[in-house]
Scaffold this motif. Structure first.
Motif, mmCIF file in Angstrom:
data_model
loop_
_atom_site.group_PDB
_atom_site.id
_atom_site.type_symbol
_atom_site.label_atom_id
_atom_site.label_comp_id
_atom_site.label_asym_id
_atom_site.label_seq_id
_atom_site.Cartn_x
_atom_site.Cartn_y
_atom_site.Cartn_z
ATOM 1 N N LEU A 18 0.932 -1.214 -0.024
ATOM 2 C CA LEU A 18 -0.024 -0.074 0.230
ATOM 3 C C LEU A 18 0.775 1.271 -0.012
ATOM 4 C CD1 LEU A 18 -2.446 -1.191 2.349
ATOM 5 C CD2 LEU A 18 -3.002 -0.691 -0.105
ATOM 6 N N ASP A 19 2.019 1.219 0.767
ATOM 7 C CA ASP A 19 2.760 2.243 0.812
ATOM 8 C C ASP A 19 3.434 2.574 -0.694
ATOM 9 O OD1 ASP A 19 3.835 4.498 2.294
ATOM 10 O OD2 ASP A 19 5.733 3.385 2.460
ATOM 11 N N ARG A 20 3.925 1.473 -1.205
ATOM 12 C CA ARG A 20 4.648 1.662 -2.472
ATOM 13 C C ARG A 20 3.600 2.188 -3.491
ATOM 14 N NH1 ARG A 20 7.008 -3.397 -1.227
ATOM 15 N NH2 ARG A 20 5.188 -4.458 -2.143
ATOM 16 N N GLN A 21 2.155 1.819 -3.349
ATOM 17 C CA GLN A 21 1.009 2.354 -4.265
ATOM 18 C C GLN A 21 0.866 3.765 -3.947
ATOM 19 O OE1 GLN A 21 -2.556 0.185 -4.169
ATOM 20 N NE2 GLN A 21 -1.661 -1.508 -4.140
ATOM 21 N N ARG A 22 0.970 4.223 -2.314
ATOM 22 C CA ARG A 22 0.610 5.602 -2.233
ATOM 23 C C ARG A 22 1.960 6.415 -2.744
ATOM 24 N NH1 ARG A 22 3.551 8.811 0.727
ATOM 25 N NH2 ARG A 22 4.755 6.859 1.615
ATOM 26 N N GLU A 23 3.079 6.143 -2.627
ATOM 27 C CA GLU A 23 4.461 6.589 -3.357
ATOM 28 C C GLU A 23 4.414 6.960 -4.622
ATOM 29 O OE1 GLU A 23 7.835 5.001 -2.012
ATOM 30 O OE2 GLU A 23 7.761 5.074 0.073
ATOM 31 N N ALA A 24 3.900 5.966 -5.490
ATOM 32 C CA ALA A 24 3.820 6.292 -6.627
ATOM 33 C C ALA A 24 2.747 7.173 -7.067
ATOM 34 C CB ALA A 24 3.386 4.877 -7.532
ATOM 35 N N ALA A 25 1.898 6.949 -6.566
ATOM 36 C CA ALA A 25 0.458 8.064 -6.776
ATOM 37 C C ALA A 25 0.812 9.270 -6.467
ATOM 38 C CB ALA A 25 -0.765 7.435 -5.914
ATOM 39 N N LEU A 26 1.602 9.556 -5.480
ATOM 40 C CA LEU A 26 2.224 10.875 -5.038
ATOM 41 C C LEU A 26 3.038 11.342 -6.183
ATOM 42 C CD1 LEU A 26 2.080 13.266 -2.853
ATOM 43 C CD2 LEU A 26 3.941 11.981 -1.717
ATOM 44 N N ARG A 27 4.219 10.708 -6.485
ATOM 45 C CA ARG A 27 4.942 11.082 -7.639
ATOM 46 C C ARG A 27 4.117 11.483 -8.897
ATOM 47 N NH1 ARG A 27 7.869 6.709 -5.820
ATOM 48 N NH2 ARG A 27 7.204 5.199 -7.591
ATOM 49 N N ARG A 28 3.117 10.766 -9.203
ATOM 50 C CA ARG A 28 2.171 11.080 -10.390
ATOM 51 C C ARG A 28 1.706 12.247 -10.163
ATOM 52 N NH1 ARG A 28 1.157 11.860 -15.238
ATOM 53 N NH2 ARG A 28 -0.886 11.580 -15.713
ATOM 54 N N MET A 29 1.101 12.595 -8.934
ATOM 55 C CA MET A 29 0.217 13.890 -8.635
ATOM 56 C C MET A 29 1.398 14.911 -8.770
ATOM 57 S SD MET A 29 -2.340 14.860 -5.827
ATOM 58 C CE MET A 29 -1.480 15.200 -4.530
ATOM 59 N N LEU A 30 2.521 14.707 -8.272
ATOM 60 C CA LEU A 30 3.576 15.866 -8.355
ATOM 61 C C LEU A 30 4.021 16.160 -9.863
ATOM 62 C CD1 LEU A 30 5.766 14.961 -5.347
ATOM 63 C CD2 LEU A 30 4.398 16.896 -5.550
ATOM 64 N N ILE A 36 1.075 21.020 -15.071
ATOM 65 C CA ILE A 36 0.048 22.231 -14.891
ATOM 66 C C ILE A 36 1.005 23.484 -14.801
ATOM 67 C CG2 ILE A 36 -1.582 23.480 -13.430
ATOM 68 C CD1 ILE A 36 -2.558 20.453 -12.678
ATOM 69 N N MET A 37 2.006 23.478 -14.188
ATOM 70 C CA MET A 37 2.632 24.868 -14.189
ATOM 71 C C MET A 37 3.146 25.241 -15.532
ATOM 72 S SD MET A 37 2.481 25.835 -10.980
ATOM 73 C CE MET A 37 3.683 27.142 -10.957
ATOM 74 N N ILE A 45 -4.748 22.307 -19.416
ATOM 75 C CA ILE A 45 -4.761 22.633 -17.927
ATOM 76 C C ILE A 45 -6.050 21.804 -17.216
ATOM 77 C CG2 ILE A 45 -4.881 24.328 -16.048
ATOM 78 C CD1 ILE A 45 -3.065 26.156 -17.994
ATOM 79 N N GLU A 46 -7.236 22.212 -17.890
ATOM 80 C CA GLU A 46 -8.411 21.507 -17.382
ATOM 81 C C GLU A 46 -8.475 20.112 -17.252
ATOM 82 O OE1 GLU A 46 -13.287 21.214 -18.058
ATOM 83 O OE2 GLU A 46 -11.877 22.763 -19.189
ATOM 84 N N ASP A 47 -7.640 19.383 -18.314
ATOM 85 C CA ASP A 47 -7.364 17.739 -18.021
ATOM 86 C C ASP A 47 -6.549 17.429 -17.099
ATOM 87 O OD1 ASP A 47 -7.802 15.113 -19.504
ATOM 88 O OD2 ASP A 47 -5.752 15.420 -20.136
ATOM 89 N N LEU A 48 -5.399 18.114 -17.074
ATOM 90 C CA LEU A 48 -4.283 17.797 -16.262
ATOM 91 C C LEU A 48 -5.188 18.244 -14.723
ATOM 92 C CD1 LEU A 48 -1.240 19.511 -17.478
ATOM 93 C CD2 LEU A 48 -1.662 17.014 -17.027
ATOM 94 N N GLN A 49 -5.640 19.121 -14.292
ATOM 95 C CA GLN A 49 -6.495 19.246 -12.908
ATOM 96 C C GLN A 49 -7.483 18.148 -12.802
ATOM 97 O OE1 GLN A 49 -8.091 23.215 -13.611
ATOM 98 N NE2 GLN A 49 -6.296 24.309 -12.526
ATOM 99 N N GLU A 50 -8.127 17.637 -13.817
ATOM 100 C CA GLU A 50 -8.971 16.278 -13.512
ATOM 101 C C GLU A 50 -8.276 15.244 -13.134
ATOM 102 O OE1 GLU A 50 -11.268 16.048 -17.093
ATOM 103 O OE2 GLU A 50 -12.304 17.785 -16.616
ATOM 104 N N GLU A 53 -7.044 15.630 -9.826
ATOM 105 C CA GLU A 53 -8.148 15.132 -8.573
ATOM 106 C C GLU A 53 -8.396 13.765 -8.634
ATOM 107 O OE1 GLU A 53 -11.033 15.666 -5.882
ATOM 108 O OE2 GLU A 53 -9.480 16.961 -6.784
ATOM 109 N N ARG A 54 -8.134 12.948 -9.696
ATOM 110 C CA ARG A 54 -8.247 11.661 -9.644
ATOM 111 C C ARG A 54 -7.073 11.028 -8.896
ATOM 112 N NH1 ARG A 54 -10.113 12.383 -15.071
ATOM 113 N NH2 ARG A 54 -8.049 11.743 -15.834
ATOM 114 N N ALA A 55 -5.875 11.442 -8.959
ATOM 115 C CA ALA A 55 -4.762 10.961 -8.381
ATOM 116 C C ALA A 55 -4.901 11.406 -6.818
ATOM 117 C CB ALA A 55 -3.552 11.664 -8.869
#
Length: 77
Positions: A18-30, A36-37, A45-50, A53-55
């Motif tokens: 679960l922690d590995r999944q969390r780390e991967a998801a966090l990297r994806r969100m970053l 976005i920047m 930008i709208e697609d990336l914001q969506e 949110e899913r991440a």
């Protein structure tokens, strides 16, 4: 709560994937935040914001799965 070493090992075995999944998801969100920047097109930008949110929801789902395991180990969440 007095949790034995064996019980803690079993809990840790459940937490590790679960922690590995969390780390991967966090990297994806970053990465999405970085994209976005750099983006200039409003539709992109709208697609990336969506996607962001899913991440975020995915991370929250993983944390929700982790919470009872932490409680089992004696941590107050």
């Amino acid at each position: 709560m007095n949790t034995s070493i064996e019980e803690l090992k079993k809990i840790n075995e459940q937490l590790e994937p679960l922690d590995r999944q969390r780390e991967a998801a966090l990297r994806r969100m970053l990465k999405i935040d970085s994209d976005i920047m750099e983006a200039t097109d409003a539709d992109i930008i709208e697609d990336l914001q969506e996607q962001r949110e899913r991440a975020r929801i995915h991370i929250l789902t993983i944390l929700t799965q982790m919470e009872p395991l932490f409680r089992q180990a004696g941590f107050d969440c």
